[in-house]
Design a protein around this motif. Structure first.
Motif, short mmCIF file in Angstrom:
data_model
loop_
_atom_site.label_atom_id
_atom_site.label_comp_id
_atom_site.label_asym_id
_atom_site.label_seq_id
_atom_site.Cartn_x
_atom_site.Cartn_y
_atom_site.Cartn_z
N ALA A 81 0.86 -1.09 -0.09
CA ALA A 81 0.06 0.14 0.22
C ALA A 81 0.92 1.31 0.04
CB ALA A 81 -0.90 0.04 1.10
N ARG A 82 0.46 2.50 -0.76
CA ARG A 82 1.16 3.45 -0.79
C ARG A 82 1.40 4.03 0.83
NH1 ARG A 82 1.32 7.58 -4.35
NH2 ARG A 82 1.95 9.59 -3.67
N ALA A 83 0.53 3.82 1.62
CA ALA A 83 0.81 4.36 3.05
C ALA A 83 2.09 3.85 3.54
CB ALA A 83 -0.45 4.05 3.87
N ASN A 84 2.24 2.36 3.33
CA ASN A 84 3.46 1.84 3.94
C ASN A 84 4.77 2.34 3.34
OD1 ASN A 84 1.84 0.20 5.51
ND2 ASN A 84 1.81 -1.47 4.35
N LEU A 85 4.71 2.40 1.91
CA LEU A 85 5.90 3.17 1.28
C LEU A 85 6.19 4.36 1.96
CD1 LEU A 85 5.46 1.94 -2.65
CD2 LEU A 85 7.04 1.10 -0.61
N GLN A 86 5.15 5.16 2.14
CA GLN A 86 5.14 6.49 2.72
C GLN A 86 5.93 6.50 4.09
OE1 GLN A 86 4.23 9.71 0.96
NE2 GLN A 86 5.77 10.31 1.95
N GLN A 87 5.58 5.38 4.86
CA GLN A 87 6.45 5.15 6.00
C GLN A 87 8.03 5.27 5.96
OE1 GLN A 87 3.24 2.13 7.65
NE2 GLN A 87 4.03 3.21 9.52
N LEU A 144 8.46 -3.74 7.00
CA LEU A 144 7.09 -3.63 6.48
C LEU A 144 7.20 -4.61 5.04
CD1 LEU A 144 6.34 0.00 6.58
CD2 LEU A 144 5.33 -1.57 7.93
N ILE A 145 8.34 -5.16 4.65
CA ILE A 145 8.03 -5.67 3.49
C ILE A 145 8.96 -6.83 3.54
CG2 ILE A 145 8.15 -6.00 0.86
CD1 ILE A 145 8.01 -2.65 1.06
N PRO A 176 3.57 0.73 -10.19
CA PRO A 176 2.11 0.58 -9.83
C PRO A 176 1.76 -0.75 -10.11
CG PRO A 176 2.63 2.66 -10.97
CD PRO A 176 3.88 1.99 -10.99
N THR A 177 0.64 -1.22 -9.41
CA THR A 177 0.28 -2.60 -9.55
C THR A 177 -0.37 -2.77 -11.13
OG1 THR A 177 -1.99 -1.98 -8.49
CG2 THR A 177 -0.34 -2.97 -7.18
N GLU A 178 -0.97 -1.93 -11.62
CA GLU A 178 -1.55 -1.91 -13.13
C GLU A 178 -0.84 -1.45 -14.24
OE1 GLU A 178 -5.03 -3.59 -13.85
OE2 GLU A 178 -3.56 -4.35 -12.56
N SER A 179 0.64 -1.03 -13.89
CA SER A 179 1.40 -0.68 -14.93
C SER A 179 1.96 -1.72 -15.82
CB SER A 179 2.67 0.27 -14.33
OG SER A 179 3.67 -0.93 -13.96
N HIS A 180 2.21 -1.33 -16.94
CA HIS A 180 2.70 -2.42 -18.18
C HIS A 180 3.68 -1.54 -18.81
CE1 HIS A 180 0.29 -5.69 -17.28
NE2 HIS A 180 -1.08 -4.58 -17.07
N LEU A 187 7.42 8.54 -5.06
CA LEU A 187 5.75 8.94 -4.54
C LEU A 187 5.43 10.06 -5.12
CD1 LEU A 187 6.09 7.11 -1.08
CD2 LEU A 187 5.08 6.13 -3.24
N ALA A 188 6.07 11.13 -4.96
CA ALA A 188 5.68 12.66 -5.58
C ALA A 188 5.23 12.48 -6.88
CB ALA A 188 6.84 13.45 -5.21
N THR A 189 5.72 11.33 -7.84
CA THR A 189 5.47 11.38 -9.08
C THR A 189 4.51 10.34 -9.62
OG1 THR A 189 7.12 10.23 -9.68
CG2 THR A 189 7.70 12.56 -9.63
N GLN A 190 4.10 9.39 -8.72
CA GLN A 190 3.10 8.33 -8.82
C GLN A 190 1.86 8.58 -7.86
OE1 GLN A 190 3.73 6.27 -11.25
NE2 GLN A 190 5.97 7.09 -11.62
#
Length: 275
Positions: free
Chosen positions: A64-70, A81-82, A93-97, A115-118
């Motif tokens: 989740a984005r919130a975890n990456l932000q942490q 966390l991971i 992103p999960t739906e990127s190709h 995260l500022a760009t995604q």
């Protein structure tokens, strides 16, 4: 005969679930079971292939984005966390190709910029693996597995780790195309033989009659798997003047696919159409 050609994605899960409900009442052979396709998600694939001999599959987590932000803010260590992941990492992103939003991040500070760009809310995160060859180039292979047997579809060579055939300079480089031609000509006795055990184990775990993988080779001899799907592009549309070796190779792929359909559907291929 029916073959499911719906690729794995969040968007397609409802479609695959609908098809799966039809399987029990379909009166003919069915190839590529929908439940098996769902297991080709980046997270599930990395989990399911961990114990296959000869494969290297970096553990991939859906985060989740919130975890990456942490992690970016320094409020949590990445390995807390991971599980099983540390910097440098690959995030997308999960739906990127096709490499959209895909970046290598070396430290938490890189996550701040990323995260500022995604704007997405969920990402796939995995350990970065340096798979460059001794000459400093990266090589990415697309292989189809048809009834468990591997066939070469392309090889892209680049000085950057994020390779796509269209950005690898294959059209511009005679040397790169010559290497790809050698790869295809010697595939059965070279690449396929080197990775015979790994490819067989992968095909068995996937449990699909037809799918393709993108992969690389590590210096220690293992096959590095990037992704797998039933909807990867496999074609014979490259210009024959630049890629004269490809048409015969792709004919082999198409013939193997057609023969597989015939076997699974119980239909013999007419001799007149075998040329």
């Amino acid at each position: 005969l029916a073959i499911v050609a719906v690729g794995e994605s969040d968007q397609n899960r409802a479609v695959l679930a609908d098809i799966d409900r039809l399987v029990d009442v379909w009166p003919r052979p069915l190839l590529n079971a929908p439940a098996r396709i769902i297991d080709l998600s980046r997270e599930a694939l990395s989990r399911n292939l961990q114990s296959v001999a000869g494969l290297a599959v970096p553990m991939t987590r859906r985060v989740a984005r919130a975890n990456l932000q942490q992690i970016a803010d320094g409020a949590a260590a990445i390995d807390r966390l991971i599980a099983g992941v540390k910097f440098p990492i690959i995030a997308r992103p999960t739906e990127s190709h096709a490499g959209q939003g895909l970046q290598k991040l070396d430290a938490p500070s890189d996550l701040v910029t990323y995260l500022a760009t995604q704007p997405e809310t969920e990402f796939y995160v995995s350990q970065f693996v340096d798979y460059r060859s001794a000459d400093g180039h990266f090589r990415k292979y697309r292989i189809t597995l048809i009834d468990g047997k591997p066939y070469a579809c392309h090889m892209a060579i680049s000085d950057h780790w994020m390779i796509h055939y269209l950005n690898a300079g294959m059209h511009e480089s005679t040397a790169k195309r010559a290497e790809e031609a050698r790869f295809m000509a010697g595939f059965d006795t070279g690449f396929a033989r080197r990775h015979q055990q790994a490819l067989a184990g992968l095909a068995e775990r996937a449990g699909l009659e037809y799918f393709a993988i993108d992969c690389g080779e590590l210096p220690d001899g293992r096959l590095l798997v990037f992704e797998a799907d039933v909807a990867m592009i496999v074609h014979a549309m490259d210009p024959a003047d630049l890629f004269p070796y490809k048409l015969d190779q792709m004919r082999k792929v198409f013939a193997a696919f057609t023969a597989m359909l015939g076997r699974c559907g119980g239909v013999s291929r007419p001799k007149a159409a075998a040329r």
